[in-house]
Design an enzyme around this catalytic site. Structure first.
Site, PDB file in Angstrom:
ATOM      1  N   ALA A  12       0.954  -1.183   0.034  1.00 38.89           N
ATOM      2  CA  ALA A  12      -0.017   0.064   0.181  1.00 38.89           C
ATOM      3  C   ALA A  12       1.003   1.250   0.049  1.00 38.89           C
ATOM      4  O   ALA A  12       0.658   2.219  -0.826  1.00 38.89           O
ATOM      5  CB  ALA A  12      -1.036  -0.197   1.230  1.00 38.89           C
ATOM      6  N   CYS A  44      -6.641  -6.295   3.211  1.00 40.35           N
ATOM      7  CA  CYS A  44      -7.942  -6.275   3.831  1.00 40.35           C
ATOM      8  C   CYS A  44      -8.877  -7.271   3.227  1.00 40.35           C
ATOM      9  O   CYS A  44     -10.027  -7.594   4.159  1.00 40.35           O
ATOM     10  CB  CYS A  44      -8.466  -4.818   3.476  1.00 40.35           C
ATOM     11  SG  CYS A  44      -7.098  -3.639   4.116  1.00 40.35           S
ATOM     12  N   VAL A  82      15.902  -5.986   0.378  1.00 41.07           N
ATOM     13  CA  VAL A  82      16.814  -5.051   0.868  1.00 41.07           C
ATOM     14  C   VAL A  82      17.329  -5.517   2.370  1.00 41.07           C
ATOM     15  O   VAL A  82      16.340  -5.704   3.232  1.00 41.07           O
ATOM     16  CB  VAL A  82      16.376  -3.794   1.008  1.00 41.07           C
ATOM     17  CG1 VAL A  82      17.095  -2.665   1.630  1.00 41.07           C
ATOM     18  CG2 VAL A  82      15.703  -3.226  -0.505  1.00 41.07           C
ATOM     19  N   TYR A 434     -31.927  13.238   7.097  1.00 40.16           N
ATOM     20  CA  TYR A 434     -32.848  12.407   7.563  1.00 40.16           C
ATOM     21  C   TYR A 434     -34.097  12.287   6.549  1.00 40.16           C
ATOM     22  O   TYR A 434     -34.660  12.873   6.084  1.00 40.16           O
ATOM     23  CB  TYR A 434     -33.429  13.225   8.670  1.00 40.16           C
ATOM     24  CG  TYR A 434     -35.073  12.635   9.173  1.00 40.16           C
ATOM     25  CD1 TYR A 434     -35.138  11.269   9.754  1.00 40.16           C
ATOM     26  CD2 TYR A 434     -36.218  13.385   9.266  1.00 40.16           C
ATOM     27  CE1 TYR A 434     -36.344  10.592   9.903  1.00 40.16           C
ATOM     28  CE2 TYR A 434     -37.615  12.792   9.540  1.00 40.16           C
ATOM     29  CZ  TYR A 434     -37.347  11.411   9.973  1.00 40.16           C
ATOM     30  OH  TYR A 434     -38.777  10.986  10.254  1.00 40.16           O
TER      31      TYR A 434
HETATM   32  P1  FAD Z   1       2.694  -3.888   3.910  1.00 39.75           P
HETATM   33  O1  FAD Z   1       1.299  -4.223   3.496  1.00 39.75           O
HETATM   34  O2  FAD Z   1       2.901  -4.827   5.259  1.00 39.75           O
HETATM   35  O3  FAD Z   1       3.749  -4.104   2.795  1.00 39.75           O
HETATM   36  C1  FAD Z   1       4.914  -4.015   3.153  1.00 39.75           C
HETATM   37  C2  FAD Z   1       5.743  -4.761   2.163  1.00 39.75           C
HETATM   38  O4  FAD Z   1       7.082  -4.833   2.243  1.00 39.75           O
HETATM   39  C3  FAD Z   1       5.475  -6.332   2.053  1.00 39.75           C
HETATM   40  O5  FAD Z   1       5.050  -6.504   0.862  1.00 39.75           O
HETATM   41  C4  FAD Z   1       6.892  -6.936   2.521  1.00 39.75           C
HETATM   42  O6  FAD Z   1       7.042  -7.863   1.830  1.00 39.75           O
HETATM   43  C5  FAD Z   1       7.835  -5.799   2.009  1.00 39.75           C
HETATM   44  N1  FAD Z   1       9.011  -5.880   2.654  1.00 39.75           N
HETATM   45  C6  FAD Z   1       9.184  -5.824   4.100  1.00 39.75           C
HETATM   46  N2  FAD Z   1      10.648  -5.950   4.162  1.00 39.75           N
HETATM   47  C7  FAD Z   1      11.247  -5.556   3.106  1.00 39.75           C
HETATM   48  C8  FAD Z   1      12.447  -5.799   2.800  1.00 39.75           C
HETATM   49  N3  FAD Z   1      13.420  -5.775   3.539  1.00 39.75           N
HETATM   50  N4  FAD Z   1      12.739  -5.747   1.504  1.00 39.75           N
HETATM   51  C9  FAD Z   1      12.079  -6.025   0.309  1.00 39.75           C
HETATM   52  N5  FAD Z   1      10.517  -5.945   0.775  1.00 39.75           N
HETATM   53  C10 FAD Z   1      10.157  -5.651   2.005  1.00 39.75           C
HETATM   54  N6  FAD Z   1      -6.502  -1.966   7.324  1.00 39.75           N
HETATM   55  C11 FAD Z   1      -7.323  -1.078   7.318  1.00 39.75           C
HETATM   56  O7  FAD Z   1      -7.424   0.071   7.307  1.00 39.75           O
HETATM   57  N7  FAD Z   1      -8.757  -1.595   6.874  1.00 39.75           N
HETATM   58  C12 FAD Z   1      -8.888  -3.066   6.963  1.00 39.75           C
HETATM   59  O8  FAD Z   1     -10.265  -3.431   6.932  1.00 39.75           O
HETATM   60  C13 FAD Z   1      -7.886  -4.062   7.226  1.00 39.75           C
HETATM   61  N8  FAD Z   1      -8.091  -5.467   7.037  1.00 39.75           N
HETATM   62  C14 FAD Z   1      -6.968  -5.941   7.076  1.00 39.75           C
HETATM   63  C15 FAD Z   1      -6.967  -7.522   7.171  1.00 39.75           C
HETATM   64  C16 FAD Z   1      -5.869  -8.182   7.172  1.00 39.75           C
HETATM   65  C17 FAD Z   1      -6.228  -9.690   7.429  1.00 39.75           C
HETATM   66  C18 FAD Z   1      -4.798  -7.809   7.417  1.00 39.75           C
HETATM   67  C19 FAD Z   1      -3.437  -8.365   7.463  1.00 39.75           C
HETATM   68  C20 FAD Z   1      -4.503  -6.565   7.243  1.00 39.75           C
HETATM   69  C21 FAD Z   1      -5.639  -5.500   7.376  1.00 39.75           C
HETATM   70  N9  FAD Z   1      -5.392  -3.961   7.197  1.00 39.75           N
HETATM   71  C22 FAD Z   1      -6.540  -3.217   7.158  1.00 39.75           C
HETATM   72  C23 FAD Z   1      -3.891  -3.579   7.542  1.00 39.75           C
HETATM   73  C24 FAD Z   1      -3.332  -3.151   6.162  1.00 39.75           C
HETATM   74  O9  FAD Z   1      -3.231  -4.317   5.255  1.00 39.75           O
HETATM   75  C25 FAD Z   1      -2.292  -2.537   6.344  1.00 39.75           C
HETATM   76  O10 FAD Z   1      -2.007  -1.301   7.356  1.00 39.75           O
HETATM   77  C26 FAD Z   1      -1.216  -2.081   5.105  1.00 39.75           C
HETATM   78  O11 FAD Z   1      -1.188  -3.357   4.259  1.00 39.75           O
HETATM   79  C27 FAD Z   1      -0.348  -1.427   5.478  1.00 39.75           C
HETATM   80  O12 FAD Z   1       0.577  -1.364   4.361  1.00 39.75           O
HETATM   81  P2  FAD Z   1       2.083  -1.125   4.191  1.00 39.75           P
HETATM   82  O13 FAD Z   1       2.248  -0.874   2.576  1.00 39.75           O
HETATM   83  O14 FAD Z   1       2.433  -0.150   5.195  1.00 39.75           O
HETATM   84  O15 FAD Z   1       2.790  -2.607   4.444  1.00 39.75           O
END
Ligand code: FAD
Length: 453
Positions: A12, A44, A82, A434
């Protein structure tokens, strides 16, 4: 020569930033290193694919690797991890997971968007076959294939937060027997207790056994299945165990690079999503954000702020001047036929913060239950509303809702009111909509506000 932007993490936050940079500066070389197989998937939505509401996991892929490369011109490299950041030389060390070789990649600007990882409680047995966590699409696929190939009958879910409950529903949809074990005295621990009572009863009516105040001490092999050993509820037999005990920020790369870490343990950023190094930005679940009510940084990992924070970081990396204003932790969850939602601070959190009187003496609250639409409208259902406010000036600090309909948009009224620093009196006089099929002349949020006055 054009500049090189390197992004660590392709979900994301990372892909929001990558897309924004490419739109603003089409000449920039944007490289995204993603250690997993997928980018831009809707985590999500995963419980709804596992439960059968969504018919294919491909529907959860917002952007494929191919489309990101061809349509957006983003240099996406999956299976690339990384492993180190050198902020002085301005380069990262990348390991290719296919063949294990490594290389250095220089950057002009870097974004850390590494997200969060499931917390692993200190209990033996987490690596046994049949024990899962759920974070990435690969995790979801593992669970899905286990369900399809092994036909498990009994699921035990460790953790009664929103992911545990969404998965309880998914497993019930697939006709498993489901038990939820929660260490704390209530499920959904980031709600005030009275907001969860009806929901917990409803979950149990749906055939889910809930053990609160129960600590898991081990998971054991118990052929042919598994056994979840607890202190308070004995040993629970299971064919599948889901560990949903929360997440931790992936801040290790930042910490090792000497970047400033926040009090919550996540990466510290300023309101432009810049870390303590001027060439390194960070966004998403790996960072802490300014909390608009607590007026200090908090770590609330959600897709909403990951998308916005990534976009702000991308805009600034492209030379812009975008500001991320802060968060309220606004969240909504479907729990079978109920929806629960929260924004700002709960009464418990407001009291514990010490920001509203040492003992929390300035924390006021009001709770009402009213029909979610006109009482005479067929299918009207009770809706519970709670507002938390500052007794000194009436300012709204938080809100929670629980009911069967109309929860999601009403929580957003409260979120908007808090952002605008409105008082309960202001909320009571908002000109809201409403008609009998939807609400009352005073919306239930306003009825609650008027009780608070
Ligand atoms: P992530 O989605 O964790 O992405 C980080 C990426 O970085 C990953 O793909 C990982 O593989 C990669 N990465 C990490 N370290 C390294 C590295 N050293 N080198 C290369 N790649 C790396 N949020 C809501 O707001 N509403 C919801 O309804 C909701 N439902 C959810 C349901 C579930 C089952 C889950 C698991 C989460 C839910 N969330 C929800 C939370 C939401 O998914 C996360 O807040 C969001 O994905 C965060 O995005 P991000 O890009 O910060 O991190």
């Amino acid at each position: 020569s054009s500049s090189t932007m390197v992004i660590i993490g392709g979900d994301a936050a990372g892909m929001s930033a990558a897309s924004k940079i490419r739109r603003e500066c089409p000449d920039t070389h944007v490289i995204v290193f993603e250690k997993g197989e997928h980018i831009s998937y809707s985590a999500c939505g995963m419980p709804y694919w596992i439960g059968g509401v969504v018919d294919s996991d491909r529907r959860l892929l917002v952007l494929t690797v191919d489309a990101a490369r061809k349509r957006r011109g983003i240099d996406v490299r999956t299976h690339h991890e990384v492993v180190a950041i050198d902020p002085v030389r301005r380069e990262v060390t990348v390991r290719q997971l296919g063949d294990g070789t490594s290389f250095q990649q220089p950057y002009d600007l870097l974004l850390i968007a590494t997200g969060a990882s499931p917390a692993r409680p200190p209990i033996p047995g987490l690596d046994l076959p049949g024990v899962f966590t759920l974070r990435s699409l690969s995790h979801a696929q593992q669970i899905y294939h286990f369900l399809e190939s092994r036909q498990p009958r009994r699921a035990v879910i460790i953790g009664g937060g929103y992911i545990g409950l969404e998965m309880a529903e998914a497993f019930r949809d697939r006709e498993l027997e489901v038990t939820v074990v929660e260490m704390l005295p209530q499920i959904l621990p980031n709600f005030d207790p009275e907001m969860v009572e009806e929901v917990a009863a409803h979950v149990q009516q749906q055939g889910v056994t809930i053990h609160t105040g129960t600590r898991v001490t081990a998971i054991q092999q118990d052929n042919p299945g598994l056994a979840v050993v607890t202190e308070e509820a004995g040993t629970l037999p299971a064919d599948l165990v889901l560990v949903a005990t929360g997440v931790r920020p992936n801040g290790e790369l930042a910490r090792q690079a000497g970047l400033r870490m926040g009090q919550t343990g996540a990466i510290w950023v300023d309101d432009h999503m810049r870390t303590s190094d001027e060439h390194i930005y960070a966004a998403g679940d790996c960072v802490e954000h300014y909390h608009l009510v607590l007026e200090e940084n908090a770590w609330i990992p959600l897709a909403t702020s990951a998308n916005k924070g990534g976009r702000v970081a991308g805009e600034n990396m492209a030379g812009g001047d975008a500001r991320f204003p802060g968060i309220l932790g606004t969240a909504v969850v479907k729990v079978f036929d109920y929806t629960v939602a929260v924004t700002g601070v709960t009464e418990q959190a407001a009291r514990a913060s010490g920001k509203f009187g040492e003992q929390g003496e300035w924390v006021g609250s009001a709770v009402i239950t009213n029909d979610d639409k006109a009482g005479y409208w067929p299918g009207a259902e009770p809706l519970k509303v709670k507002l938390v406010f500052d007794r000194r000036d009436g300012r709204v600090l938080g809100g929670q809702l629980a009911g069967k309909a109309g929860v999601n948009k009403r929580i957003d009224i409260v979120a908007t009111a808090i952002t605008a620093r409105m008082t309960v009196a202001d909320v009571g006089m908002l000109d809201l909509s409403y008609a009998p099929p939807y609400s009352h002349p005073y919306d239930p949020v306003q009825i609650c506000a008027n009780v608070a006055l």
